[in-house]
Enzyme design. Structure first.
Site, mmCIF file in Angstrom:
data_model
loop_
_atom_site.group_PDB
_atom_site.id
_atom_site.type_symbol
_atom_site.label_atom_id
_atom_site.label_comp_id
_atom_site.label_asym_id
_atom_site.label_seq_id
_atom_site.Cartn_x
_atom_site.Cartn_y
_atom_site.Cartn_z
ATOM 1 N N CYS A 1 21.854 -40.866 -14.915
ATOM 2 C CA CYS A 1 21.542 -41.201 -12.983
ATOM 3 C C CYS A 1 22.735 -40.228 -12.538
ATOM 4 C CB CYS A 1 22.286 -43.150 -13.987
ATOM 5 S SG CYS A 1 24.000 -42.438 -14.188
ATOM 6 N N ARG B 1 24.676 -51.652 -15.070
ATOM 7 C CA ARG B 1 25.843 -52.029 -14.596
ATOM 8 C C ARG B 1 26.118 -53.290 -14.659
ATOM 9 N NH1 ARG B 1 30.501 -49.220 -14.186
ATOM 10 N NH2 ARG B 1 31.657 -50.065 -12.411
ATOM 11 N N CYS C 1 23.699 -42.580 -20.249
ATOM 12 C CA CYS C 1 22.687 -42.753 -19.883
ATOM 13 C C CYS C 1 21.867 -41.587 -19.973
ATOM 14 C CB CYS C 1 21.818 -43.592 -19.043
ATOM 15 S SG CYS C 1 21.913 -42.621 -17.150
ATOM 16 N N HIS D 1 35.200 -55.041 -28.058
ATOM 17 C CA HIS D 1 34.233 -54.085 -27.960
ATOM 18 C C HIS D 1 35.186 -52.566 -28.084
ATOM 19 C CE1 HIS D 1 38.169 -54.807 -25.644
ATOM 20 N NE2 HIS D 1 38.514 -53.230 -25.437
ATOM 21 N N GLU D 2 36.266 -52.841 -29.206
ATOM 22 C CA GLU D 2 36.356 -52.038 -30.013
ATOM 23 C C GLU D 2 35.840 -51.264 -31.367
ATOM 24 O OE1 GLU D 2 40.609 -50.563 -28.457
ATOM 25 O OE2 GLU D 2 41.132 -51.227 -30.756
ATOM 26 N N CYS E 1 38.151 -47.203 -27.660
ATOM 27 C CA CYS E 1 38.729 -47.690 -25.997
ATOM 28 C C CYS E 1 40.023 -47.172 -26.019
ATOM 29 C CB CYS E 1 38.843 -49.544 -25.640
ATOM 30 S SG CYS E 1 39.572 -50.156 -24.520
ATOM 31 N N CYS F 1 26.407 -39.767 -14.170
ATOM 32 C CA CYS F 1 25.943 -39.461 -15.509
ATOM 33 C C CYS F 1 25.667 -37.599 -15.370
ATOM 34 C CB CYS F 1 25.289 -39.753 -15.716
ATOM 35 S SG CYS F 1 25.220 -41.293 -16.805
ATOM 36 N N ARG G 1 48.425 -51.640 -32.720
ATOM 37 C CA ARG G 1 46.561 -52.237 -32.705
ATOM 38 C C ARG G 1 45.688 -53.196 -34.715
ATOM 39 N NH1 ARG G 1 45.212 -52.004 -28.013
ATOM 40 N NH2 ARG G 1 43.982 -51.163 -27.427
ATOM 41 N N CYS H 1 41.680 -55.897 -28.885
ATOM 42 C CA CYS H 1 42.507 -54.528 -27.770
ATOM 43 C C CYS H 1 42.695 -55.622 -25.989
ATOM 44 C CB CYS H 1 41.353 -53.895 -26.522
ATOM 45 S SG CYS H 1 41.841 -53.918 -25.579
ATOM 46 N N HIS H 2 43.276 -55.444 -25.352
ATOM 47 C CA HIS H 2 43.720 -56.581 -24.327
ATOM 48 C C HIS H 2 42.547 -57.046 -23.505
ATOM 49 C CE1 HIS H 2 48.143 -56.111 -24.747
ATOM 50 N NE2 HIS H 2 47.893 -54.990 -25.204
ATOM 51 N N THR H 3 41.793 -56.511 -23.437
ATOM 52 C CA THR H 3 40.373 -56.745 -22.885
ATOM 53 C C THR H 3 39.640 -58.312 -22.743
ATOM 54 O OG1 THR H 3 40.207 -54.231 -22.053
ATOM 55 C CG2 THR H 3 38.701 -55.993 -20.730
ATOM 56 N N CYS I 1 28.808 -44.273 -15.832
ATOM 57 C CA CYS I 1 27.329 -44.871 -15.070
ATOM 58 C C CYS I 1 26.713 -45.721 -14.872
ATOM 59 C CB CYS I 1 26.809 -45.028 -17.139
ATOM 60 S SG CYS I 1 25.388 -44.684 -17.718
HETATM 61 N N1 LIG Z 1 41.206 -47.724 -17.795
HETATM 62 C C1 LIG Z 1 41.082 -48.188 -19.064
HETATM 63 O O1 LIG Z 1 39.615 -47.998 -18.959
HETATM 64 C C2 LIG Z 1 42.042 -49.216 -20.119
HETATM 65 C C3 LIG Z 1 41.089 -48.876 -21.513
HETATM 66 C C4 LIG Z 1 41.833 -49.709 -22.187
HETATM 67 C C5 LIG Z 1 43.221 -50.352 -21.573
HETATM 68 N N2 LIG Z 1 43.262 -50.263 -20.256
HETATM 69 C C6 LIG Z 1 44.705 -51.003 -19.924
HETATM 70 O O2 LIG Z 1 45.719 -50.234 -19.516
HETATM 71 C C7 LIG Z 1 46.829 -50.703 -20.189
HETATM 72 C C8 LIG Z 1 48.333 -50.122 -21.735
HETATM 73 O O3 LIG Z 1 46.861 -51.112 -22.491
HETATM 74 P P1 LIG Z 1 47.761 -50.346 -23.933
HETATM 75 O O4 LIG Z 1 46.187 -50.876 -24.678
HETATM 76 O O5 LIG Z 1 48.226 -49.976 -23.921
HETATM 77 O O6 LIG Z 1 48.652 -52.144 -23.532
HETATM 78 P P2 LIG Z 1 50.125 -52.408 -24.303
HETATM 79 O O7 LIG Z 1 50.621 -54.186 -24.316
HETATM 80 O O8 LIG Z 1 50.278 -52.340 -25.942
HETATM 81 O O9 LIG Z 1 51.304 -51.240 -23.716
HETATM 82 C C9 LIG Z 1 52.146 -51.617 -22.665
HETATM 83 C C10 LIG Z 1 52.990 -50.579 -22.766
HETATM 84 O O10 LIG Z 1 53.948 -50.855 -21.951
HETATM 85 C C11 LIG Z 1 54.962 -50.834 -21.471
HETATM 86 N N3 LIG Z 1 55.645 -51.060 -20.528
HETATM 87 C C12 LIG Z 1 55.747 -52.080 -20.438
HETATM 88 N N4 LIG Z 1 56.806 -52.744 -18.830
HETATM 89 C C13 LIG Z 1 56.989 -51.144 -18.421
HETATM 90 C C14 LIG Z 1 57.959 -50.751 -18.220
HETATM 91 N N5 LIG Z 1 58.709 -51.700 -16.944
HETATM 92 N N6 LIG Z 1 58.245 -49.260 -18.432
HETATM 93 C C15 LIG Z 1 57.929 -48.421 -19.935
HETATM 94 N N7 LIG Z 1 57.020 -49.238 -20.335
HETATM 95 C C16 LIG Z 1 56.759 -50.554 -20.048
HETATM 96 C C17 LIG Z 1 55.545 -51.724 -23.191
HETATM 97 O O11 LIG Z 1 56.438 -52.131 -23.525
HETATM 98 C C18 LIG Z 1 54.085 -51.483 -23.999
HETATM 99 O O12 LIG Z 1 54.548 -50.826 -25.651
HETATM 100 C C19 LIG Z 1 46.711 -52.203 -20.076
HETATM 101 O O13 LIG Z 1 47.083 -52.422 -18.710
HETATM 102 C C20 LIG Z 1 45.092 -51.724 -20.496
HETATM 103 O O14 LIG Z 1 44.659 -53.409 -20.132
HETATM 104 C C21 LIG Z 1 42.921 -49.545 -19.486
HETATM 105 ZN ZN LIG Z 2 39.922 -52.291 -24.302
HETATM 106 ZN ZN LIG Z 3 23.879 -42.304 -16.530
#
Ligand SMILES: NC(=O)c1ccc[n+]([C@@H]2O[C@H](COP(=O)([O-])OP(=O)(O)OC[C@H]3O[C@@H](n4cnc5c(N)ncnc54)[C@H](O)[C@@H]3O)[C@@H](O)[C@H]2O)c1
Ligand SMILES: [Zn+2]
Ligand SMILES: [Zn+2]
Length: 368
Positions: A95, A110, A92, A62-63, A169, A98, A362, A40-42, A106
């Site tokens: 808390c 943390r 949990c 983490h996935e 994730c 939760c 993925r 994943c990106h993170t 949660c």
């Molecule tokens: N909130 C959370 O808990 C959580 C969990 C996982 C990931 N994320 C975040 O969510 C985001 C997306 O994750 P992902 O795995 O799907 O990423 P990804 O890079 O696979 O997908 C992002 C998409 O956005 C598109 N994009 C980029 N610029 C754009 C624009 N101007 N207009 C339209 N589309 C555009 C890209 O072409 C791509 O397909 C990331 O920032 C990631 O860090 C958040």
């Molecule tokens: Zn992730």
């Molecule tokens: Zn909790």
């Protein structure tokens, strides 16, 4: 025991797959044998050094999905042989958060989790006696890991783990953004910005909630095709005039629900501006770069639009991940198109390269 794991030794360098010591689970913990883990990106964000809260050395990942091998003292909700999805966002059940329906954040572990430690303030991974830190409380780029009981969701044994891991994730984040955070109502109009794992999950979530119209916006035609497969009724190539295009598509008003899943703050603004006056809700899922801010013209809010953020889709993991997995097994969610590459643990850096090249949705590490 000795386990092979992908270690972040130094920021900006490839992960190093090497052998580490893994100690037995302590009270409230479980030893999990990983079967599969998405990249994943993170993980990349931390590995690159861009994440200000990152630390090294640490075992990333983490996935994950796997099988419980052993449990420590006092563990009651898990037993050896259980199939589990790992949760960077634990539950949990005790808390203040939760016990409240309004959040899934949660509070139980943390602080220690943020420092790369298990709840008792120590690590189970080590090398030559030196502790190696955990990552996001999960560290699933490893053959085995030790995790808190409250961070493992027990899922149906029939669920193939090589796809179940996506619920750890990205997929749950997207599904939950639509189902929990926004609680999309039947018959509504939705716009999803971004068709990566999170955005495609949000498209599927809008469909499951009974949305009438689901517009997906991305820069890639290939990804928009995947969005149609998940239930998008309209697709748009993103650009400077996307808001105007959405207003045109929606009778001049905008959408009931918009979702941002790109991590780009300009797109977040587009999501706010293409939400309907009166009641439009923009849900932000993307993680913006350090120091970036979201620009919102207050008039958009005064005229009834709202903005929400969503971490892990508001999903309370131990309760809801198993439910989402059941919906997949029932045929309501099509997970197969998301797994584009299968890799071995040794190829984990290749997973990062594929992600940077936007090759597939993925890459999944297969430990079997
Ligand atoms: N909130 C959370 O808990 C959580 C969990 C996982 C990931 N994320 C975040 O969510 C985001 C997306 O994750 P992902 O795995 O799907 O990423 P990804 O890079 O696979 O997908 C992002 C998409 O956005 C598109 N994009 C980029 N610029 C754009 C624009 N101007 N207009 C339209 N589309 C555009 C890209 O072409 C791509 O397909 C990331 O920032 C990631 O860090 C958040
Ligand atoms: Zn992730
Ligand atoms: Zn909790």
């Amino acid at each position: 025991m000795r386990v092979r794991a992908a270690v972040l030794e130094e920021f900006g360098q490839p992960l190093a797959v090497s052998e580490l010591e893994l100690a037995e689970p302590k009270a409230g913990e479980a030893l999990v044998r990983l079967v599969a883990c998405g990249v994943c990106h993170t993980d990349l964000y931390t590995a690159s050094g861009a994440d200000p809260s990152g630390y090294a050395p640490a075992v990333l990942g983490h996935e994950g999905a796997g099988v419980v091998e052993r449990v420590g003292g006092g563990v009651t909700s898990l037993a050896p042989g259980d199939h589990v999805v790992t949760l960077f966002s634990p539950q949990c059940r005790e808390c203040e958060h939760c016990r409240d329906e309004r959040t899934n954040l949660c509070l139980a572990i943390r602080d220690q989790q943020g420092r790369g430690l298990l709840p008792d303030g120590t690590t189970r991974f080590s090398r030559d006696g030196e502790p190696i830190r955990h990552f996001m409380g999960t560290s699933t780029f490893a053959e085995y890991t030790v995790m808190p009981e409250i961070a493992l969701a027990k899922i149906a044994r029939e669920a193939p783990l090589d796809r179940a891991c996506l619920f750890a994730c990205g997929l749950s984040t997207g599904l939950g953004a639509a189902m929990n955070t926004a609680n999309v109502q039947p018959g509504s109009t939705c716009v999803v910005f971004g068709a990566g794992m999170v955005g495609l999950g949000a498209v599927a979530g809008c469909r499951l909630q009974g949305a009438d119209r689901i517009v997906c916006v991305d820069l890639s035609e290939e990804r928009l095709e995947l969005a149609r497969g998940q239930g998008a009724t309209d697709t748009l190539l993103g650009g400077a005039d996307t808001v105007e295009q959405i207003l045109e598509l929606t009778g001049g008003f905008g959408a009931d629900y918009t979702f941002e899943a790109t991590g780009n703050v300009h797109v977040m603004r587009q999501a706010v501006e293409s939400a309907r006056m009166g009641w439009g809700l923009a849900t932000v899922c993307g993680v913006a770069g350090k120091g970036e801010t979201l620009d919102v013209i207050p008039r958009f809010l005064i005229t009834g639009r709202r903005v929400a953020g969503s971490s892990f889709g508001g999903v309370k993991g131990r309760d809801q991940v198993p439910e989402l997995v059941e919906r997949w097994l029932a045929g309501e969610i099509d997970v197969d198109p998301f797994v584009s590459h299968k890799l071995t643990l040794d190829d984990v850096n290749r997973g990062f390269e594929l992600m940077e090249a936007q090759d597939g949705i993925r890459s999944v590490i297969d430990f079997s």
